[in-house]
Design an enzyme around this catalytic site. Structure first.
Site, PDB file in Angstrom:
ATOM      1  N   VAL A 104       0.745  -1.170  -0.103  1.00  0.00           N
ATOM      2  CA  VAL A 104      -0.145   0.012  -0.316  1.00  0.00           C
ATOM      3  C   VAL A 104       0.784   1.562  -0.157  1.00  0.00           C
ATOM      4  O   VAL A 104       1.612   0.883   1.127  1.00  0.00           O
ATOM      5  CB  VAL A 104      -1.590  -0.206   1.003  1.00  0.00           C
ATOM      6  CG1 VAL A 104      -1.508   1.335   1.212  1.00  0.00           C
ATOM      7  CG2 VAL A 104      -1.639  -1.593   0.799  1.00  0.00           C
ATOM      8  N   CYS A 105       0.636   2.229  -0.623  1.00  0.00           N
ATOM      9  CA  CYS A 105       0.976   3.312  -1.188  1.00  0.00           C
ATOM     10  C   CYS A 105       2.757   3.200  -0.786  1.00  0.00           C
ATOM     11  O   CYS A 105       2.909   2.055  -2.090  1.00  0.00           O
ATOM     12  CB  CYS A 105       0.684   4.307   0.279  1.00  0.00           C
ATOM     13  SG  CYS A 105       1.448   5.989   0.175  1.00  0.00           S
ATOM     14  N   THR A 106       3.643   4.136  -0.677  1.00  0.00           N
ATOM     15  CA  THR A 106       4.864   3.698  -0.544  1.00  0.00           C
ATOM     16  C   THR A 106       6.015   2.368  -0.304  1.00  0.00           C
ATOM     17  O   THR A 106       7.035   1.696  -0.159  1.00  0.00           O
ATOM     18  CB  THR A 106       6.050   5.317   0.189  1.00  0.00           C
ATOM     19  OG1 THR A 106       5.775   4.620   1.428  1.00  0.00           O
ATOM     20  CG2 THR A 106       5.298   6.253  -0.733  1.00  0.00           C
TER      21      THR A 106
END
Length: 225
Positions: A104-106
């Site tokens: 998720v995300c970075t």
């Protein structure tokens, strides 16, 4: 049900994690029949999140169960975690036995540092998508991007979309829809501006200048080490 197969879901935890990157998909995945969640960190001490409170891991790297689903959240702590050999080694070992490798995300950049995104289509938070080629990935726009057993999600709230998408893959759309209904995930945001494609240009430019230009530069420095 007693005969429901167990699915072990391992979340990597590290200082500076964005709590919703972890807690949003964890909330949905925890309701999947047979799901057993583990929050794993280098040591079992509380992990400081970006929200002013801490999360207590259930396991350290040495005691962690083997994941069926490996999930790596993001956060400003990713840049430091990229430099931690024990963290990357843990991801490499877990990925070798996992059926699904996700972020998720970075968190995508931690997968990338472990060599798991080479030649893959992937996504991450909009402020960092230009850095995906540094880990061998090709950016594909979307809140959830699937490439074989690799599933990456965009920024923060995309974790819920990722979780429901994966639940549907594993146990069917009816199960995923029931979980979505149970948690009343029926988004109707007050503004149609959750992505630069739709946000006012001035809002996007201001946010980039205040936060994401510097954060992306710090991430790039960590990736190039």
């Amino acid at each position: 049900m007693a005969d429901t197969p167990v699915t072990t879901i391992v979340f990597l935890l590290f200082p500076g994690i964005t709590q919703l990157d972890f807690t949003a998909p964890a909330q949905a995945l925890s309701r999947m029949p047979g799901a057993v969640l583990a929050g794993v960190a280098a040591t079992p001490v509380p992990i400081a999140t970006d929200s002013g409170f801490a999360i207590v891991p259930t396991h350290d790297f040495a005691s962690a169960p083997q994941a069926d689903i490996l999930c790596v959240p993001g956060g400003h702590g990713v840049a430091d975690a990229l430099r931690d050999a024990a963290t990357i080694d843990f991801l490499t070992r877990q990925a070798a036995g996992a059926a699904w490798i996700t972020s998720v995300c970075t968190g995508a950049f931690l997968l990338g540092r472990a060599g798991l995104l080479t030649g893959k289509r992937a996504t991450t938070h909009w402020g960092y998508t230009h850095l995906l080629p540094l880990v061998g990935a090709t950016h594909q726009p979307g809140r959830v991007v699937e490439d074989g057993r690799i599933v990456t999600a965009g920024g923060v709230t995309s974790g819920l979309d990722f979780a429901l998408t994966l639940i549907a893959r594993l146990q069917g759309e009816a199960v995923a829809q029931a979980i979505q209904l149970a948690i009343e995930y029926d988004p109707a945001p007050p503004f149609a501006g959750g992505h630069p494609d739709r946000a006012p240009a001035a809002v996007t430019a201001g946010l980039k200048a205040r936060a994401y230009d510097a954060a992306a530069a710090r991430m790039e420095t960590a990736l190039r080490v």
